[in-house]
Design an enzyme around this catalytic site. Structure first.
Site, PDB file in Angstrom:
ATOM      1  N   CYS A  37       0.813  -1.226   0.000  1.00  0.00           N
ATOM      2  CA  CYS A  37       0.000   0.000   0.000  1.00  0.00           C
ATOM      3  C   CYS A  37       0.841   1.269   0.000  1.00  0.00           C
ATOM      4  CB  CYS A  37      -0.942  -0.016   1.194  1.00  0.00           C
ATOM      5  SG  CYS A  37      -2.098  -1.382   1.084  1.00  0.00           S
TER       6      CYS A  37
ATOM      7  N   HIS B 126      -3.917   7.109   1.117  1.00  0.00           N
ATOM      8  CA  HIS B 126      -4.107   5.758   0.580  1.00  0.00           C
ATOM      9  C   HIS B 126      -5.507   5.305   0.973  1.00  0.00           C
ATOM     10  CE1 HIS B 126      -3.969   1.518   0.000  1.00  0.00           C
ATOM     11  NE2 HIS B 126      -3.917   1.257   1.297  1.00  0.00           N
TER      12      HIS B 126
ATOM     13  N   ASN C  32     -10.033  -0.789  -2.230  1.00  0.00           N
ATOM     14  CA  ASN C  32      -8.621  -0.578  -1.898  1.00  0.00           C
ATOM     15  C   ASN C  32      -7.770  -1.282  -2.958  1.00  0.00           C
ATOM     16  OD1 ASN C  32      -5.999  -0.911  -0.915  1.00  0.00           O
ATOM     17  ND2 ASN C  32      -6.644  -1.132   1.207  1.00  0.00           N
TER      18      ASN C  32
HETATM   19  N1  COA Z   1     -19.377  -9.340   6.340  1.00  0.00           N
HETATM   20  C1  COA Z   1     -20.077  -9.554   7.449  1.00  0.00           C
HETATM   21  N2  COA Z   1     -19.512  -9.779   8.641  1.00  0.00           N
HETATM   22  C2  COA Z   1     -18.162  -9.801   8.691  1.00  0.00           C
HETATM   23  C3  COA Z   1     -17.375  -9.589   7.556  1.00  0.00           C
HETATM   24  C4  COA Z   1     -18.030  -9.355   6.345  1.00  0.00           C
HETATM   25  N3  COA Z   1     -17.371  -9.145   5.190  1.00  0.00           N
HETATM   26  N4  COA Z   1     -16.075  -9.665   7.918  1.00  0.00           N
HETATM   27  C5  COA Z   1     -16.046  -9.906   9.227  1.00  0.00           C
HETATM   28  N5  COA Z   1     -17.309  -9.998   9.711  1.00  0.00           N
HETATM   29  C6  COA Z   1     -17.745 -10.230  11.076  1.00  0.00           C
HETATM   30  C7  COA Z   1     -16.729 -10.982  11.893  1.00  0.00           C
HETATM   31  O1  COA Z   1     -16.820 -12.374  11.675  1.00  0.00           O
HETATM   32  C8  COA Z   1     -17.124 -10.595  13.285  1.00  0.00           C
HETATM   33  O2  COA Z   1     -18.239 -11.352  13.686  1.00  0.00           O
HETATM   34  P1  COA Z   1     -18.407 -11.839  15.221  1.00  0.00           P
HETATM   35  O3  COA Z   1     -18.483 -10.558  16.022  1.00  0.00           O
HETATM   36  O4  COA Z   1     -19.656 -12.605  15.176  1.00  0.00           O
HETATM   37  O5  COA Z   1     -17.183 -12.618  15.523  1.00  0.00           O
HETATM   38  C9  COA Z   1     -17.591  -9.160  13.145  1.00  0.00           C
HETATM   39  O6  COA Z   1     -17.898  -8.988  11.747  1.00  0.00           O
HETATM   40  C10 COA Z   1     -16.539  -8.156  13.543  1.00  0.00           C
HETATM   41  O7  COA Z   1     -15.295  -8.569  12.985  1.00  0.00           O
HETATM   42  P2  COA Z   1     -14.026  -7.715  13.106  1.00  0.00           P
HETATM   43  O8  COA Z   1     -12.925  -8.336  12.279  1.00  0.00           O
HETATM   44  O9  COA Z   1     -13.731  -7.397  14.547  1.00  0.00           O
HETATM   45  O10 COA Z   1     -14.557  -6.424  12.370  1.00  0.00           O
HETATM   46  P3  COA Z   1     -13.977  -4.973  12.352  1.00  0.00           P
HETATM   47  O11 COA Z   1     -14.959  -4.047  12.920  1.00  0.00           O
HETATM   48  O12 COA Z   1     -12.567  -4.923  12.860  1.00  0.00           O
HETATM   49  O13 COA Z   1     -13.927  -4.719  10.805  1.00  0.00           O
HETATM   50  C11 COA Z   1     -12.308  -4.584   9.079  1.00  0.00           C
HETATM   51  C12 COA Z   1     -13.098  -5.506   9.976  1.00  0.00           C
HETATM   52  C13 COA Z   1     -11.409  -5.427   8.196  1.00  0.00           C
HETATM   53  C14 COA Z   1     -13.291  -3.811   8.196  1.00  0.00           C
HETATM   54  C15 COA Z   1     -11.519  -3.603   9.973  1.00  0.00           C
HETATM   55  O14 COA Z   1     -10.736  -4.335  10.882  1.00  0.00           O
HETATM   56  C16 COA Z   1     -10.646  -2.708   9.213  1.00  0.00           C
HETATM   57  O15 COA Z   1     -11.137  -1.810   8.579  1.00  0.00           O
HETATM   58  N6  COA Z   1      -9.305  -2.895   9.283  1.00  0.00           N
HETATM   59  C17 COA Z   1      -8.373  -2.170   8.508  1.00  0.00           C
HETATM   60  C18 COA Z   1      -8.239  -2.878   7.203  1.00  0.00           C
HETATM   61  C19 COA Z   1      -7.511  -2.087   6.184  1.00  0.00           C
HETATM   62  O16 COA Z   1      -7.577  -0.890   6.116  1.00  0.00           O
HETATM   63  N7  COA Z   1      -6.799  -2.800   5.338  1.00  0.00           N
HETATM   64  C20 COA Z   1      -6.079  -2.234   4.297  1.00  0.00           C
HETATM   65  C21 COA Z   1      -4.712  -1.990   4.749  1.00  0.00           C
HETATM   66  S1  COA Z   1      -3.823  -1.190   3.546  1.00  0.00           S
END
Ligand code: COA
Length: 332
Positions: A114, A259, A289
């Site tokens: 990234c 980004h 992304n």
């Molecule tokens: N659809 C529905 N539910 C989903 C899901 C999806 N695509 N992905 C995960 N979940 C669920 C999980 O299983 C979890 O369920 P549970 O509470 O029953 O266990 C719940 O949603 C929360 O999961 P979690 O991973 O804690 O979610 P989050 O709020 O952290 O969101 C991201 C996940 C990936 C969106 C978040 O962590 C994020 O934005 N991270 C940064 C990622 C990023 O910017 N990456 C690029 C880097 S360059």
């Protein structure tokens, strides 16, 4: 020492648009969750047999060259940022070199995920500052969709990543007051496995095997929570570093192009920098992304929409796999 300046910017994304509803047919997810957690409504994914990193970056380059009023023959060097090249060997820079009417110029691949575009821009900037080259093409391009686990197991990352290419032509600035003011690059390898693609790795006896495919170790793996926590800290640090270095204030920024990791990360940075909406450019809503391609694609769209004007102070910042993070400040 002379400064370098962006002379033209272009982008190209695959035609195929994938909606959140399309994703909900592949895995257990839904539009509401994706929009709320990531801000993404649609993204572009490639069509196998049609789009390649080379074809997308070729089109982005043609647009950037046209806007710079230059031809491929005017380019002295290519810096190509991608972690999803068409071939394992050689790099994508040379594949692009043979596609257009370039001379037999050097071509370098950068693998900084990234942050790759800002790393690539920084390298191109050094070549121009020292006088080694006059015009350098900088490309960021990715096809991430073929590295995504589209089952329920991969749903937290496969809803985020997307495909596309962006390119800029960098050349010497004719004015002391415009051009790239500084770039700032960082890494912290202890977090390499928080966002990575393990295979096909070279330290296995055989790089590819049916067992490896069965294990899914070639899919992109992300610890979303860890990425989020580090990203919000590092984005702020590296933007502040750039402002301090140039004795500028956050209120001097005319346009921040972060980004496009996740809309919530961009909004957090915007709030911390106290920037109004018109000073932050986001397009993750319809682009997803695209890793190394997000910044040049966003810059190209911002330019098309008249949001970048002569004399504007533009701040670029990125964070991602490595972890690596970077910023660049430029006067357009
Ligand atoms: N659809 C529905 N539910 C989903 C899901 C999806 N695509 N992905 C995960 N979940 C669920 C999980 O299983 C979890 O369920 P549970 O509470 O029953 O266990 C719940 O949603 C929360 O999961 P979690 O991973 O804690 O979610 P989050 O709020 O952290 O969101 C991201 C996940 C990936 C969106 C978040 O962590 C994020 O934005 N991270 C940064 C990622 C990023 O910017 N990456 C690029 C880097 S360059």
């Amino acid at each position: 020492m002379r400064k370098s300046k962006i002379l033209g910017v272009g982008h190209c994304v695959p035609d195929r648009i994938v909606t959140n509803d399309d994703l909900s047919k592949m895995m257990d997810t839904n539009n509401e969750w994706i929009v709320e957690r990531t801000g993404i409504h649609t993204r572009h994914w490639f069509t196998p047999g049609k789009d390649t990193i080379t074809s997308l970056s070729k089109k982005a380059t043609e647009v950037a060259l046209e806007r710079a009023n230059l031809s491929a023959k005017d380019i002295d060097f290519i810096v190509f940022a991608t972690i999803t090249p068409d071939y394992f060997i050689p790099g994508n820079g040379v594949l692009l070199q043979r596609e257009l009417d370039f001379e037999n110029i050097g071509a370098l691949d950068i693998r900084n995920a990234c942050s790759g575009f800002i790393y690539a821009l920084s390298i191109a900037d050094q070549f121009i500052k020292t006088g080694m080259y006059d015009r350098v093409l900088v490309v960021g391009a990715e096809i991430q969709s073929s590295a995504l686990d589209k089952s329920d197991d991969g749903r937290s990352s496969s809803v985020i990543f997307a495909d596309g290419a962006g390119a800029v032509v960098l050349g010497p600035s004719t004015s002391e007051n415009s051009g790239i003011l500084s770039t700032h690059l960082h890494s912290q390898g202890q977090y390499a496995e928080e966002l990575y693609c393990k295979d096909p790795g070279s330290s296995r006896e055989v790089r590819l095997s049916p067992e490896l495919i069965e294990s899914g170790s070639f899919f992109l793996k992300m610890n979303g929570n860890a990425v989020f926590k580090h990203a919000v800290v590092r984005f702020m640090e590296v933007i502040q570093e750039a402002l301090d270095y140039n004795k500028l204030d956050k209120s001097d920024i005319d346009l921040l192009i972060p980004h496009q990791a996740n809309l919530r990360i961009s909004q957090y940075i915007q709030q911390k920098l106290e920037l109004p909406d018109e000073k932050v450019f986001n397009n993750i809503m319809h682009m997803g992304n695209t890793t190394a391609a997000t910044i040049p694609i966003a810059m190209s769209e911002a330019w098309e929409q008249g949001k970048i004007n002569e004399g504007d102070l533009i701040c670029l910042a990125a964070f991602g796999s490595g972890f690596t993070w970077a910023s660049a400040l430029l006067r357009w």
